[in-house]
Design a protein around this motif. Sequence first.
Motif, PDB file in Angstrom:
ATOM      1  N   ASP A  93      39.991  37.031  55.715  1.00 46.34           N
ATOM      2  CA  ASP A  93      39.024  36.997  56.832  1.00 46.34           C
ATOM      3  C   ASP A  93      37.704  36.376  56.387  1.00 46.34           C
ATOM      4  O   ASP A  93      37.156  35.490  57.039  1.00 46.34           O
ATOM      5  CB  ASP A  93      38.801  38.424  57.383  1.00 46.34           C
ATOM      6  CG  ASP A  93      38.301  39.402  56.313  1.00 46.34           C
ATOM      7  OD1 ASP A  93      38.639  39.214  55.129  1.00 46.34           O
ATOM      8  OD2 ASP A  93      37.555  40.339  56.652  1.00 46.34           O
ATOM      9  N   GLY A 121      39.873  44.088  46.152  1.00 48.34           N
ATOM     10  CA  GLY A 121      40.375  44.828  47.316  1.00 48.34           C
ATOM     11  C   GLY A 121      41.674  45.572  47.070  1.00 48.34           C
ATOM     12  O   GLY A 121      42.385  45.912  48.031  1.00 48.34           O
ATOM     13  N   LYS A 122      41.999  45.875  45.815  1.00 51.14           N
ATOM     14  CA  LYS A 122      43.264  46.587  45.499  1.00 51.14           C
ATOM     15  C   LYS A 122      43.331  47.951  46.180  1.00 51.14           C
ATOM     16  O   LYS A 122      44.327  48.293  46.800  1.00 51.14           O
ATOM     17  CB  LYS A 122      43.397  46.790  43.974  1.00 51.14           C
ATOM     18  CG  LYS A 122      43.502  45.520  43.181  1.00 51.14           C
ATOM     19  CD  LYS A 122      43.555  45.788  41.703  1.00 51.14           C
ATOM     20  CE  LYS A 122      42.284  46.391  41.160  1.00 51.14           C
ATOM     21  NZ  LYS A 122      41.083  45.536  41.307  1.00 51.14           N
ATOM     22  N   THR A 123      42.229  48.720  46.038  1.00 52.80           N
ATOM     23  CA  THR A 123      42.268  50.087  46.567  1.00 52.80           C
ATOM     24  C   THR A 123      42.313  50.069  48.097  1.00 52.80           C
ATOM     25  O   THR A 123      43.036  50.857  48.710  1.00 52.80           O
ATOM     26  CB  THR A 123      41.056  50.894  46.041  1.00 52.80           C
ATOM     27  OG1 THR A 123      41.120  50.876  44.621  1.00 52.80           O
ATOM     28  CG2 THR A 123      41.074  52.318  46.519  1.00 52.80           C
ATOM     29  N   ALA A 124      41.555  49.139  48.695  1.00 56.33           N
ATOM     30  CA  ALA A 124      41.579  49.035  50.166  1.00 56.33           C
ATOM     31  C   ALA A 124      43.001  48.692  50.624  1.00 56.33           C
ATOM     32  O   ALA A 124      43.512  49.259  51.597  1.00 56.33           O
ATOM     33  CB  ALA A 124      40.594  47.961  50.619  1.00 56.33           C
ATOM     34  N   ASN A 128      44.012  38.196  49.443  1.00 51.98           N
ATOM     35  CA  ASN A 128      43.173  39.145  50.186  1.00 51.98           C
ATOM     36  C   ASN A 128      41.827  38.516  50.566  1.00 51.98           C
ATOM     37  O   ASN A 128      41.489  37.437  50.074  1.00 51.98           O
ATOM     38  CB  ASN A 128      42.969  40.404  49.331  1.00 51.98           C
ATOM     39  CG  ASN A 128      42.494  41.578  50.143  1.00 51.98           C
ATOM     40  OD1 ASN A 128      42.951  41.769  51.268  1.00 51.98           O
ATOM     41  ND2 ASN A 128      41.573  42.342  49.617  1.00 51.98           N
ATOM     42  N   MET A 129      41.083  39.206  51.410  1.00 53.01           N
ATOM     43  CA  MET A 129      39.782  38.722  51.923  1.00 53.01           C
ATOM     44  C   MET A 129      39.976  37.406  52.656  1.00 53.01           C
ATOM     45  O   MET A 129      39.076  36.558  52.660  1.00 53.01           O
ATOM     46  CB  MET A 129      38.765  38.541  50.781  1.00 53.01           C
ATOM     47  CG  MET A 129      38.684  39.723  49.861  1.00 53.01           C
ATOM     48  SD  MET A 129      37.033  40.368  49.778  1.00 53.01           S
ATOM     49  CE  MET A 129      37.228  41.653  48.564  1.00 53.01           C
ATOM     50  N   ALA A 164      42.526  43.554  53.853  1.00 51.33           N
ATOM     51  CA  ALA A 164      42.719  44.978  53.552  1.00 51.33           C
ATOM     52  C   ALA A 164      41.843  45.886  54.395  1.00 51.33           C
ATOM     53  O   ALA A 164      42.099  47.086  54.470  1.00 51.33           O
ATOM     54  CB  ALA A 164      42.465  45.225  52.074  1.00 51.33           C
ATOM     55  N   PRO A 177      38.463  43.166  39.168  1.00 51.54           N
ATOM     56  CA  PRO A 177      37.664  44.178  39.861  1.00 51.54           C
ATOM     57  C   PRO A 177      37.139  43.658  41.209  1.00 51.54           C
ATOM     58  O   PRO A 177      36.791  42.476  41.330  1.00 51.54           O
ATOM     59  CB  PRO A 177      36.502  44.444  38.876  1.00 51.54           C
ATOM     60  CG  PRO A 177      37.073  44.110  37.538  1.00 51.54           C
ATOM     61  CD  PRO A 177      38.009  42.959  37.780  1.00 51.54           C
ATOM     62  N   ASN A 178      37.167  44.568  42.202  1.00 56.71           N
ATOM     63  CA  ASN A 178      36.588  44.290  43.524  1.00 56.71           C
ATOM     64  C   ASN A 178      37.325  43.282  44.382  1.00 56.71           C
ATOM     65  O   ASN A 178      36.736  42.728  45.310  1.00 56.71           O
ATOM     66  CB  ASN A 178      35.134  43.813  43.378  1.00 56.71           C
ATOM     67  CG  ASN A 178      34.212  44.991  43.315  1.00 56.71           C
ATOM     68  OD1 ASN A 178      34.379  45.960  44.059  1.00 56.71           O
ATOM     69  ND2 ASN A 178      33.283  44.943  42.389  1.00 56.71           N
TER      70      ASN A 178
HETATM   71  N1  LIG Z   1      36.043  41.583  54.474  1.00 53.17           N
HETATM   72  C1  LIG Z   1      36.905  42.132  53.623  1.00 53.17           C
HETATM   73  N2  LIG Z   1      36.475  43.057  52.744  1.00 53.17           N
HETATM   74  C2  LIG Z   1      37.378  43.595  51.890  1.00 53.17           C
HETATM   75  C3  LIG Z   1      38.743  43.222  51.926  1.00 53.17           C
HETATM   76  N3  LIG Z   1      39.384  43.941  50.969  1.00 53.17           N
HETATM   77  C4  LIG Z   1      38.471  44.722  50.383  1.00 53.17           C
HETATM   78  N4  LIG Z   1      37.264  44.524  50.930  1.00 53.17           N
HETATM   79  C5  LIG Z   1      36.000  45.173  50.518  1.00 53.17           C
HETATM   80  O1  LIG Z   1      35.768  44.807  49.160  1.00 53.17           O
HETATM   81  C6  LIG Z   1      35.171  45.892  48.448  1.00 53.17           C
HETATM   82  C7  LIG Z   1      35.984  46.205  47.201  1.00 53.17           C
HETATM   83  O2  LIG Z   1      37.235  46.737  47.603  1.00 53.17           O
HETATM   84  P1  LIG Z   1      38.066  47.720  46.666  1.00 53.17           P
HETATM   85  O3  LIG Z   1      39.332  48.037  47.386  1.00 53.17           O
HETATM   86  O4  LIG Z   1      37.263  48.881  46.198  1.00 53.17           O
HETATM   87  O5  LIG Z   1      38.323  46.768  45.419  1.00 53.17           O
HETATM   88  P2  LIG Z   1      39.163  47.105  44.090  1.00 53.17           P
HETATM   89  O6  LIG Z   1      39.906  45.879  43.735  1.00 53.17           O
HETATM   90  O7  LIG Z   1      39.942  48.362  44.256  1.00 53.17           O
HETATM   91  O8  LIG Z   1      37.983  47.331  43.041  1.00 53.17           O
HETATM   92  P3  LIG Z   1      38.146  48.003  41.577  1.00 53.17           P
HETATM   93  O9  LIG Z   1      38.981  49.243  41.713  1.00 53.17           O
HETATM   94  O10 LIG Z   1      36.724  48.302  41.178  1.00 53.17           O
HETATM   95  O11 LIG Z   1      38.758  46.984  40.695  1.00 53.17           O
HETATM   96  C8  LIG Z   1      35.089  47.057  49.421  1.00 53.17           C
HETATM   97  O12 LIG Z   1      33.784  47.078  49.961  1.00 53.17           O
HETATM   98  C9  LIG Z   1      36.096  46.689  50.506  1.00 53.17           C
HETATM   99  O13 LIG Z   1      35.757  47.228  51.765  1.00 53.17           O
HETATM  100  C10 LIG Z   1      39.165  42.232  52.885  1.00 53.17           C
HETATM  101  O14 LIG Z   1      40.328  41.823  52.975  1.00 53.17           O
HETATM  102  N5  LIG Z   1      38.199  41.725  53.699  1.00 53.17           N
END
Ligand SMILES: Nc1nc2c(ncn2[C@@H]2O[C@H](COP(=O)(O)OP(=O)(O)OP(=O)(O)O)[C@@H](O)[C@H]2O)c(=O)[nH]1
Length: 286
Positions: free
Chosen positions: A136, A25-28, A133-134, A163, A22-23
């Motif tokens: 940055d 950044g999959k959806t982003a 991911n992340m 992302a 979780p979190n």
């Molecule tokens: N700085 C930064 N923030 C990121 C990056 N990818 C995602 N985020 C942030 O991380 C948070 C979580 O991103 P999501 O895409 O919702 O994560 P997820 O994996 O889909 O989360 P779940 O569906 O709950 O499992 C959001 O606030 C995004 O804006 C990245 O590469 N860099």
Amino acid sequence: MNAPAAAALAAPQPTLSLIGVPNCGKTALFNRLTGSRQKVANYPGVTVERKEGRLVGPRTGRTFRVIDLPGAYSLEPATLDEAIARDVVLGRHATEPAPDLLVCVVDATNLRLNLRLVLELKRLGKPIIVALNMSDLAAQRGYTLDRAALERALGVPVVPTVAVRSGGERALVDAIDTHGFATETAARVQRLEPPPVASAADIEATQREVRRVLHEAGYRVPARLAVLSRLDAVVLNPSAGPALLAIVLFLMFQAVFSWARAPQNIINTGVQGMNAWLSGVLTPGP
Ligand SMILES: Nc1nc2c(ncn2[C@@H]2O[C@H](COP(=O)(O)OP(=O)(O)OP(=O)(O)O)[C@@H](O)[C@H]2O)c(=O)[nH]1
Ligand SMILES: [Mg+2]
């Protein structure tokens, strides 16, 4: 229409699943890959969101189906989200085709936690690309990591992604577009058995493997954050955490009911002294 474009249209659309904790950044990343070519619904019979989109490879012109899976810490599900993610990945979900390629999204600022899932997925033997991911945030906060060494230690392609930045998905798109799907379409019909329930020894072995990979990749958490994460480990520990809370509550109780007595006495004496002095210097009123 030229021959490669015709061949691309005729070939079945490979399916990619974005999987990760979780979190991470999959959806982003899903949004970056698919843009507005998305369909959002729920998985049948449950209120877990299902997102599907399309990615067109810029080099091959080939179209890929991209599925954004719910977050999962492991293939041993503890929640409905994790059960759905596991079933889709294993090709056991009633309404989803087995993925041809797993895109395992990992948070570069928390690799220790994320790598356990990567190792579990790797054991399935399916084609996999790791999206680091992340990247940055990891760079900004001073993490050290050798991406190529991580790739060698894991034995699967690792590409950096950001992302939330336009173009931050480019390396991943290239890796998907140039991935050799043609020879691996057998994976499409594969229905895999769920991995056996991990014993304590299995979990310890996975932790050792994670430590080996992190060591070989030269992964270093900045000292300031390492101290905080060690503190977290103690405070969130199921035995040490409640014991610490009891100590803090005891100290607060002591502060209010015992240690406060001395300053209270000083203030009382001061006020009484001031009272007496004022009564002496002020003339009585009319
Ligand atoms: N700085 C930064 N923030 C990121 C990056 N990818 C995602 N985020 C942030 O991380 C948070 C979580 O991103 P999501 O895409 O919702 O994560 P997820 O994996 O889909 O989360 P779940 O569906 O709950 O499992 C959001 O606030 C995004 O804006 C990245 O590469 N860099
Ligand atoms: Mg998501």
